[in-house]
Every structure is written in C-alpha cells, then in structure tokens.
Design an enzyme around this catalytic site. Structure first.
Site, short mmCIF file in Angstrom:
data_model
loop_
_atom_site.label_atom_id
_atom_site.label_comp_id
_atom_site.label_asym_id
_atom_site.label_seq_id
_atom_site.Cartn_x
_atom_site.Cartn_y
_atom_site.Cartn_z
N HIS A 37 6.36 -2.22 -4.28
CA HIS A 37 5.77 -3.31 -5.35
C HIS A 37 6.85 -3.30 -6.67
CE1 HIS A 37 2.05 -3.95 -3.44
NE2 HIS A 37 1.50 -2.38 -3.04
N HIS A 96 -0.46 -3.90 1.40
CA HIS A 96 -0.92 -4.87 0.54
C HIS A 96 0.66 -5.82 -0.04
CE1 HIS A 96 -2.96 -1.09 -1.14
NE2 HIS A 96 -3.69 -2.84 -1.12
N ASP A 132 -2.18 1.32 5.03
CA ASP A 132 -3.65 1.56 4.42
C ASP A 132 -4.66 0.31 4.99
OD1 ASP A 132 -1.34 -0.26 3.30
OD2 ASP A 132 -1.70 0.72 1.20
C1 SP5 Z 1 1.42 1.43 -2.55
C2 SP5 Z 1 0.38 0.89 -2.83
O1 SP5 Z 1 -0.03 0.08 -1.54
N1 SP5 Z 1 0.04 0.32 -3.60
C3 SP5 Z 1 -1.22 -0.25 -3.79
C4 SP5 Z 1 -1.76 -0.30 -4.87
C5 SP5 Z 1 -3.32 -0.80 -5.08
N2 SP5 Z 1 -3.92 -1.13 -6.18
C6 SP5 Z 1 -4.52 -2.25 -6.68
C7 SP5 Z 1 -6.21 -1.85 -5.55
C8 SP5 Z 1 -7.32 -3.30 -5.74
C9 SP5 Z 1 -8.15 -2.92 -4.57
N3 SP5 Z 1 -9.43 -2.96 -4.56
C10 SP5 Z 1 -10.06 -3.60 -4.02
C11 SP5 Z 1 -11.35 -2.42 -3.78
C12 SP5 Z 1 -12.25 -2.02 -2.55
N4 SP5 Z 1 -13.79 -1.23 -2.39
ZN ZN Z 2 -0.10 -0.43 0.09
#
Ligand code: SP5
Ligand code: ZN
Length: 362
Positions: free
Chosen positions: A159, A217, A304
């Site tokens: 990211h 992601h 993930d």
């Molecule tokens: C490296 C990496 O995998 N970074 C990911 C960062 C994600 N941060 C925000 C996540 C938002 C999650 N929203 C969904 C929640 C489900 N309950």
């Molecule tokens: Zn991720």
C-alpha cells in the site's frame, strides 16, 4: 528456496489502529511473522537467513527523499513536539484540494499518509528497513542465480506509494525489490559505497519485471510507483475497491498511463470468491504475465484472501494456496515472494507453507 527473515520486524509493534471510528488492537502485529517463521522451521524448505544490510540507494530509487527523511525521524520529532508517545497518527490529512506541503512534526503524518491504520512507533523505521532489506536480499539472490526466494517481510509494503504510507505499509518492499531486479542490482550490496552508485555507463537497459499481487487488497502503492512504466508489469487480483479497502484505487479501468498504458492490470472481484473462481482469474493473470515475458517475477503474497480472515470477505480454503503456488511456478520464472497481509493468525502458518509448497513443486 531461501527464506530471508529479520527479527527486527518486532521493533514495529503498533498499539492500535483506527477502523470504522474505533481505536482497536492492530491486525498487523508481530505474532504474524512469528507464526509463519515457526511453520517454516517445521517444514523443510531450505535455509532461513538474515537480510544483508543495504544502504538507502535502492530504496531511494522507489521512494521520495523527503518521505524517507520523514519516516526516519517521525517518531522522535512527534514526541519532542508533544505528540502522544504511544504512536504517530495524523489528525489532519492532505487531500485533493488541500494538498500543499506542510511538514511540521505534528503535521507531516497527515501529509505523508492516506489513512489511520499505519501508526509509527519508535522502532517502525528500523523494522521497515529490515523488511526492505529482506526483499532486497531476496532480489540479490535471484540475480545471483537462485530460482526462488521468500522474503518474510513485516511490516508489509504494497500500500505504500512513492511518498505516501498507509494500510500497515511504510516502505514498498515488493516495489523496491522489483526496481532492484530491473536494474540488475548494479552497484548495490554488501561493501558497496555511494561512490560505486550508479556506475556509468549503466551496463544494460532495465530488465522486464512482473509484479503479481495476490493480497486480498489492491496494491495501490505498487500500482502508483510503476503506473507510467512499461518495464514493470503490475497485475493485481483483489477485492473490488467499490466494496473494500483501499476504496479509491484498484478499479479495472486503471490500465497505466503514458508509455505505461497497458502495463497495469487489475482484477477486482466480488465477495465470497471460491477456490475455483480464484484459480480461474489467476489463469488470466498468468497469461498476461507470460505474454509480457519478464526476466523476473515478484509475488506480493497476502493470505487475507483466506475465508477466515477478519478483514477479508473471500472464501478461499487452505487447499487453495498450494494450487496457487503450483500454477505460478509453471511460469518458470525466477520468483521472489514478498510477504504482505494475512490476519487469520491461527491459519497463517498453514496458508503460507501451502503457497510455498506449491511454488517449490512439493
Ligand atoms: C497489507 C494489508 O493487508 N493492509 C490492509 C489494510 C486494511 N485496512 C483497512 C481494512 C478495512 C476493513 N473493513 C472491513 C471490516 C470487516 N469487518
Ligand atoms: Zn491485504
């Protein structure tokens, strides 16, 4: 296969992250790397080595100088200016129509970051440098003739953009390694000095490198870094940003710009993706990579995508990862695997060793 791991990852141990209006314990924690390491030690993949120490030059080939200076000093300057010693986290973010440069000690976090999920603590920069060193060491090993290396990086990197951090990422380990591979590693490594960098004339044109990002992601940072380049192909399979983080990038119509047009390929996917569906999309991604005919492959590997992940919504099972690895190995390319996300801690060991088993043809 050689694994590169540094215990310095543990110097980055964030107290919290901000998610959906709540300060919560961070998903991205030292236990992740420990679990993967333990599983690797039980498996039989080959040696586990510490990274070599690289200087800043190969990192500066990807990241902005002011950004790196900020990261190196952010915590000390923040605390000295009265910021909460728990961690650096911005109050005001630079956004579209208010993005002037402002970098006071309490303000720079908002200039250099794009979300509230990447706190900086005292050891963050050293941990991030150790992760970049791990990726660079893996890249150097490929240049020296290894066919497969695994950089067990933490914190993750995909990211992080040229001058922007977020999403648990500070230095873009995969992009730094891809750039180094494309450059052929000239002038870099143990014992090299600034005087030897860059040698002139540059011995050869950049080698083509493909980055395949299989984290849940979208790898918005890696995409941004190579967006206008035709020597690095970026291919990403991920949750549709219309539904999932990082929301503001990762759509299918982002195809690269300038000479880089056609060298950025996004596969945004629906929720509940199954093993079969994922493998079918992976097939398309691999065809694009084979057509590009790169010299090296960098694999940004996140777990993930696993059904049990607390922040993902795909439905992959542990059986998927050996198959994914097997299919990627069929490209026959020297491959550097760079660890990205994956937060279902109890399953991380099995999923990571599964992917690596497939890649190793075991
Ligand atoms: C490296 C990496 O995998 N970074 C990911 C960062 C994600 N941060 C925000 C996540 C938002 C999650 N929203 C969904 C929640 C489900 N309950
Ligand atoms: Zn991720």
């Amino acid at each position: 296969m050689i694994t590169i791991f540094s215990p310095d990852h543990a110097l980055h141990d964030a107290p919290h992250e901000f998610l959906d209006g709540k300060l919560i314990p961070p998903h991205e924690a030292p236990v992740r790397a420990r679990i993967i390491l333990e599983a690797l030690e039980r498996a039989d993949f080959g040696p586990i080595q510490p990274p070599r120490a690289f200087d800043l030059e190969p990192i500066r080939a990807v990241h902005d100088h002011g950004y790196l200076a900020y990261l190196a000093q952010a915590y000390e300057r923040w605390v000295a200016a009265g910021g909460d010693p728990a961690a650096v986290l911005p109050s005001t973010l630079a956004v579209r129509w208010m993005s002037r440069r402002s970098v006071g000690p309490l303000v720079a976090p908002g200039y250099y970051s794009f979300d509230l999920s990447a706190p900086i603590v005292a050891g963050t920069y050293r941990a991030a440098r150790s992760a970049a060193d791990a990726a660079l060491t893996g890249a150097a090993l490929l240049l020296e003739g290894q066919q497969l290396a695994y950089a067990l990086c933490r914190p993750p990197g995909h990211h992080a953009g040229h001058d922007l951090y977020g999403g648990y990422c500070y230095l873009n380990n995969a992009a730094i390694a891809a750039q180094y591979l494309g450059d052929g590693g000239w002038g870099m490594g143990d014992g090299d000095t600034l005087d030897s960098y860059p040698p002139s004339p540059i011995p050869h044109p950049p080698q083509r490198v493909a980055v395949l990002d299989i984290d849940f992601h979208h790898g918005n940072g890696t995409q941004q870094i190579f967006y206008e380049r035709d020597d690095v192909l970026f291919v990403s399979i991920h949750a549709d940003p219309a539904r999932e983080y990082p929301y503001f990038a990762g759509y299918a119509d982002e195809q690269g710009a300038g000479v880089g047009r056609g060298f950025n390929l996004n596969f945004p996917l629906e929720a509940s993706v199954t093993n079969a569906r994922y493998l079918a999309i992976l097939e398309q991604a691999l065809i694009a990579i084979a057509d590009f005919a790169p010299r090296f492959l960098v694999l940004s590997a996140g777990f993930d995508t696993f059904g049990g992940d607390p922040i993902g919504d795909f439905a992959l099972t542990a059986d998927a990862y050996p198959l994914i690895g097997q299919r990627i190995a069929q490209l026959g390319l020297p491959t550097l695997v760079v660890q990205e996300g994956g937060y279902a801690v109890a399953a991380l060991g099995e999923n990571a060793t599964g992917l690596l088993r497939g890649l190793n043809g075991m």
